[in-house]
Design an enzyme around this catalytic site. Structure first.
Site, mmCIF file in Angstrom:
data_model
loop_
_atom_site.group_PDB
_atom_site.id
_atom_site.type_symbol
_atom_site.label_atom_id
_atom_site.label_comp_id
_atom_site.label_asym_id
_atom_site.label_seq_id
_atom_site.Cartn_x
_atom_site.Cartn_y
_atom_site.Cartn_z
ATOM 1 N N LYS A 117 0.833 -1.210 0.000
ATOM 2 C CA LYS A 117 0.000 0.000 0.000
ATOM 3 C C LYS A 117 0.869 1.263 0.000
ATOM 4 O O LYS A 117 0.435 2.319 -0.443
ATOM 5 C CB LYS A 117 -1.012 -0.019 1.152
ATOM 6 C CG LYS A 117 -0.435 0.001 2.570
ATOM 7 C CD LYS A 117 -0.135 1.379 3.093
ATOM 8 C CE LYS A 117 0.674 1.318 4.367
ATOM 9 N NZ LYS A 117 1.174 2.624 4.798
ATOM 10 N N THR A 142 -3.884 5.383 3.399
ATOM 11 C CA THR A 142 -2.596 5.935 2.966
ATOM 12 C C THR A 142 -2.678 6.576 1.581
ATOM 13 O O THR A 142 -1.971 7.549 1.319
ATOM 14 C CB THR A 142 -1.518 4.825 2.986
ATOM 15 O OG1 THR A 142 -1.750 3.991 4.115
ATOM 16 C CG2 THR A 142 -0.141 5.404 3.103
HETATM 17 O O1 13P Z 1 1.432 2.991 7.457
HETATM 18 C C1 13P Z 1 0.956 4.063 7.714
HETATM 19 C C2 13P Z 1 -0.430 4.208 8.209
HETATM 20 O O2 13P Z 1 -1.060 2.981 8.403
HETATM 21 C C3 13P Z 1 1.771 5.305 7.555
HETATM 22 O O3 13P Z 1 1.922 5.604 6.220
HETATM 23 P P1 13P Z 1 3.108 6.555 5.701
HETATM 24 O O4 13P Z 1 4.392 5.835 6.047
HETATM 25 O O5 13P Z 1 2.891 6.699 4.227
HETATM 26 O O6 13P Z 1 2.997 7.865 6.437
#
Ligand code: 13P
Ligand code: NAI
Length: 299
Positions: free
Chosen positions: A165, A222
């Protein structure tokens, strides 16, 4: 407060600090990091490693080197909170940890959970994944009431979702940065979900994991918020900023940058069709994002 459980978080970045904050509602949770930080219950690495329960909140790319340099198994129970696939080897974190820790002492955290929202005590739901359900339940019991916990045995499914993701969030950031519209973003996220399921199924992931918190939940979060570092990397790439500048300004880890390369390599090796991750890996190497959009539309 203060149940007699010895537990420490390793890594005092955004996620490590948020997890320590959350767990401190129910017990005394220590934290350690390579640089001393003015945080309550901050301890030396030596002291942290004596704890029965350890939560790893280090970036995926440094985990192997860290374990090699610092870790000896003495019966500790582990929860891995990182989300990524190792670049170069294409190893999943459960494969790396398996060199150092028996499988029944290992669990993996997944689900939609921005550190900044956990830090505000906002309602959140996560999944603890382990082949050892007793271990998952032990960790689940440490979380405060504002975090709902689920357990699952699908370790590889949770790992693929958490890692993939991040790459799709970069894609979504690019899509929004290029102002391609809501139709395009919804299509990208939906096709991304199909793609990450195809990739995960190859490695033995369960179907239902992709529909739940670890899959759709974390992907929707995300890929649709500027709170995501990976999404922001995508926005800046669309503006034409250089990757090194983006990462320098971000000052925090964006796992998707490394994971896209790992997925690129694993997909080539095992002949898995992963067009979106493929284009992201190429964009990170300098391909013009608008050409990637054309290629994805005509593929
Ligand atoms: O995994 C995340 C939220 O579940 C954080 O995402 P980011 O690392 O893109 O900030
Ligand atoms: N921030 C979030 O909202 C969430 C993050 N995660 C995952 O947690 C992991 C960590 O992310 P964050 O804490 O947010 O990143 P961060 O960039 O805020 O912190 C990373 C920490 O790791 C430390 N570190 C880096 N290299 C190191 C090394 N070689 N040895 C020891 N320590 C080292 C840094 O000093 C820093 O404290 C990532 O895999 C991320 O995907 C998962 C869920 C939510």
């Amino acid at each position: 407060m203060g149940k007699s459980v010895s537990i420490a978080v390793i890594g005092a970045g955004k996620w490590g600090q948020a997890l320590q904050f959350a767990l401190s509602f129910t017990l005394t949770c220590k934290i350690t990091s390579r640089h001393i930080k003015p945080i309550e219950n901050f301890v030396s690495l030596e002291e942290a490693l004596k704890c029965e329960y350890l939560i790893f909140a280090l970036p995926a790319q440094v985990v192997r080197g860290w374990l090699e340099a610092h870790f000896t198994f003495r019966g500790q129970k582990i929860l891995v909170a990182a989300k990524g696939i190792e670049q170069g080897s294409g190893s999943f974190l459960n494969e790396i940890f398996a060199h150092y820790v028996p499988e029944d002492h290992l669990s993996f955290l997944s689900g939609p959970s921005f550190a900044s929202e956990v830090m505000q005590g906002l309602p959140t739901a996560v999944v603890i994944n382990s082949s050892n359900e007793t271990l998952s339940k032990e960790f689940a019991a440490f979380f405060p009431s504002f975090i709902k916990t689920y357990t699952s045995k699908d370790v590889i499914g949770a790992e693929v979702c958490g890692a993939y993701k991040n790459v799709l969030a970069i894609a979504s950031g690019i899509c929004d940065g290029l102002k391609l519209g809501n139709n395009a973003r919804a299509s990208l996220i939906a096709r991304g979900l199909v793609e990450m399921r195809r990739f995960g199924k190859y490695f033995g992931a369960h179907d239902e994991t992709f529909l739940g918190l670890s899959g759709a939940g974390d992907l929707f979060l995300t890929a649709s918020s500027t709170l995501s570092r990976n999404y922001r990397v995508g926005l800046f790439l669309a503006e034409g900023k250089k990757l090194e500048t983006i990462l320098e300004e971000l000052g925090e880890v964006a796992e998707g940058v490394f994971t896209s390369e790992a997925i690129f390599e694993l997909s080539a090796k095992h002949m898995i069709y992963t067009p979106i991750a493929h284009e992201i890996a190429l964009i990170l190497k300098g391909k013009e994002p608008r050409i990637s959009v054309k290629d994805l539309l005509s593929d």
